[in-house]
Design a protein around this motif. Structure first.
Motif, PDB file in Angstrom:
ATOM      1  N   PHE A  57      25.295  13.016  19.893  1.00  0.00           N
ATOM      2  CA  PHE A  57      25.153  11.785  20.740  1.00  0.00           C
ATOM      3  C   PHE A  57      24.803  12.416  22.193  1.00  0.00           C
ATOM      4  O   PHE A  57      24.501  11.475  22.750  1.00  0.00           O
ATOM      5  N   LEU A  58      25.092  13.236  22.986  1.00  0.00           N
ATOM      6  CA  LEU A  58      24.665  13.350  24.454  1.00  0.00           C
ATOM      7  C   LEU A  58      23.426  14.418  24.199  1.00  0.00           C
ATOM      8  O   LEU A  58      22.406  13.556  24.858  1.00  0.00           O
ATOM      9  N   SER A  59      22.635  14.408  23.218  1.00  0.00           N
ATOM     10  CA  SER A  59      21.388  14.394  23.086  1.00  0.00           C
ATOM     11  C   SER A  59      20.291  14.950  24.302  1.00  0.00           C
ATOM     12  O   SER A  59      19.697  14.850  24.846  1.00  0.00           O
ATOM     13  N   GLY A  60      21.389  16.330  24.399  1.00  0.00           N
ATOM     14  CA  GLY A  60      21.252  17.175  25.520  1.00  0.00           C
ATOM     15  C   GLY A  60      21.910  17.164  26.955  1.00  0.00           C
ATOM     16  O   GLY A  60      21.155  17.165  28.168  1.00  0.00           O
ATOM     17  N   GLY A  61      22.283  15.471  27.208  1.00  0.00           N
ATOM     18  CA  GLY A  61      22.741  14.747  28.623  1.00  0.00           C
ATOM     19  C   GLY A  61      24.243  15.453  28.783  1.00  0.00           C
ATOM     20  O   GLY A  61      24.998  16.260  27.887  1.00  0.00           O
ATOM     21  N   ILE A  62      24.701  15.323  29.817  1.00  0.00           N
ATOM     22  CA  ILE A  62      26.071  15.769  30.394  1.00  0.00           C
ATOM     23  C   ILE A  62      26.658  14.830  29.932  1.00  0.00           C
ATOM     24  O   ILE A  62      26.594  13.354  29.956  1.00  0.00           O
ATOM     25  N   LEU A  63      27.719  15.137  30.128  1.00  0.00           N
ATOM     26  CA  LEU A  63      29.452  14.441  29.218  1.00  0.00           C
ATOM     27  C   LEU A  63      30.071  13.749  30.367  1.00  0.00           C
ATOM     28  O   LEU A  63      30.182  14.402  31.411  1.00  0.00           O
ATOM     29  N   TYR A  64      30.852  12.291  30.098  1.00  0.00           N
ATOM     30  CA  TYR A  64      31.281  11.886  31.016  1.00  0.00           C
ATOM     31  C   TYR A  64      32.433  11.033  30.598  1.00  0.00           C
ATOM     32  O   TYR A  64      31.627  10.496  29.119  1.00  0.00           O
TER      33      TYR A  64
END
Length: 257
Positions: free
Chosen positions: A90-97
């Motif tokens: 889901f994050l695909s390498g991104g940061i979680l918010y």
């Protein structure tokens, strides 16, 4: 909770949380519902979708989770766009918010952009998870960047609120934010006829932008096209075009068809 986004640690997540991760250089974010056990249910552009014919289509394609081999996730066979993924995919390498609910008006207006919080009140976590799982099995309709996107899906799972007016934007805030900036600038342009003060024009544009975001928020109480709909009635609406309102907001008629 920060003024831009609310970054959180994975260990702080609880079932029923509305989470998101920024894509495309923080231009757009992908949203979903965390259901526990490192799993997220979210709405993607798979299956039927409505394009805009503009650069926004490119932003949406690039904002979708990257399809990479995963030993945990099993590719879904359904074509309705609601999928379940592990948190990493889901994050695909991104940061979680984490998306925030029941924020006060001052904090909402202080946000630099939409798509990070709402004035609306969330339902209990168990109800949120049940809605997300129901829609995983039954779908959330045709994907539309302005009216039925991943943020709209997550907000519906959290609140059960749906926008009735087919001509209006959906529940989400990031589309209102993307549209609201240029719109506010355009509306403030005529002020040049009465003033040459660039600072006054800038303040006016910001004020219009904030007013637009506030009025468009699904929990502001200013939208008369918002109703509370059960997931079962939502499915019926998608299949037959009929909608039965089970808990209308005060400003909305008690029944629609």
């Amino acid at each position: 909770m920060g003024l831009l986004s609310n970054r959180v640690a994975r260990e702080s997540l609880k079932p029923g949380d509305h989470i998101y991760s920024w894509r495309t250089a923080y231009i757009y974010a992908h949203h979903g519902i965390y259901i526990g056990d490192d799993k997220v249910i979210h709405f993607t552009r798979r299956g039927q979708e409505v394009g805009t014919g503009t650069f926004i289509d490119f932003l949406l394609v690039s904002s979708s989770p990257t399809q990479v081999p995963c030993t945990t996730c099993t590719p879904a066979e359904e074509d309705h766009g609601v999928v379940i993924s592990c948190l990493n995919c889901f994050l695909s390498g991104g940061i979680l918010y984490r998306f925030e609910y029941s924020v006060n008006p001052a904090l909402f207006l202080a946000k630099a952009r939409g798509g990070t919080c709402t004035l609306a009140v969330s339902d209990p976590p168990e109800v949120v998870v049940a809605r997300a799982k129901y829609l995983l099995e039954n779908g959330f309709g045709c994907y539309n960047v302005f009216k039925n996107n991943c943020e709209d899906f997550a907000i519906y799972c959290k609140t059960g609120l749906l926008v009735l007016d087919n001509g209006a934007i959906g529940q989400g805030g990031q589309v209102a934010s993307i549209i609201g900036g240029p719109l506010a600038a355009a509306l403030a342009t005529p002020l040049r006829l009465v003033t040459t003060n660039i600072y006054g024009m800038a303040v006016s544009a910001v004020a219009m932008y904030c007013a637009n975001r506030y009025a468009a928020d699904i929990g502001s109480g200013m939208r008369r096209d918002v109703v509370k709909v059960s997931a079962e009635d939502l499915t019926r609406r998608l299949s037959t075009g009929l909608l039965q309102v089970i808990e209308p907001l005060p400003s909305v008629p008690h029944s629609v068809s």
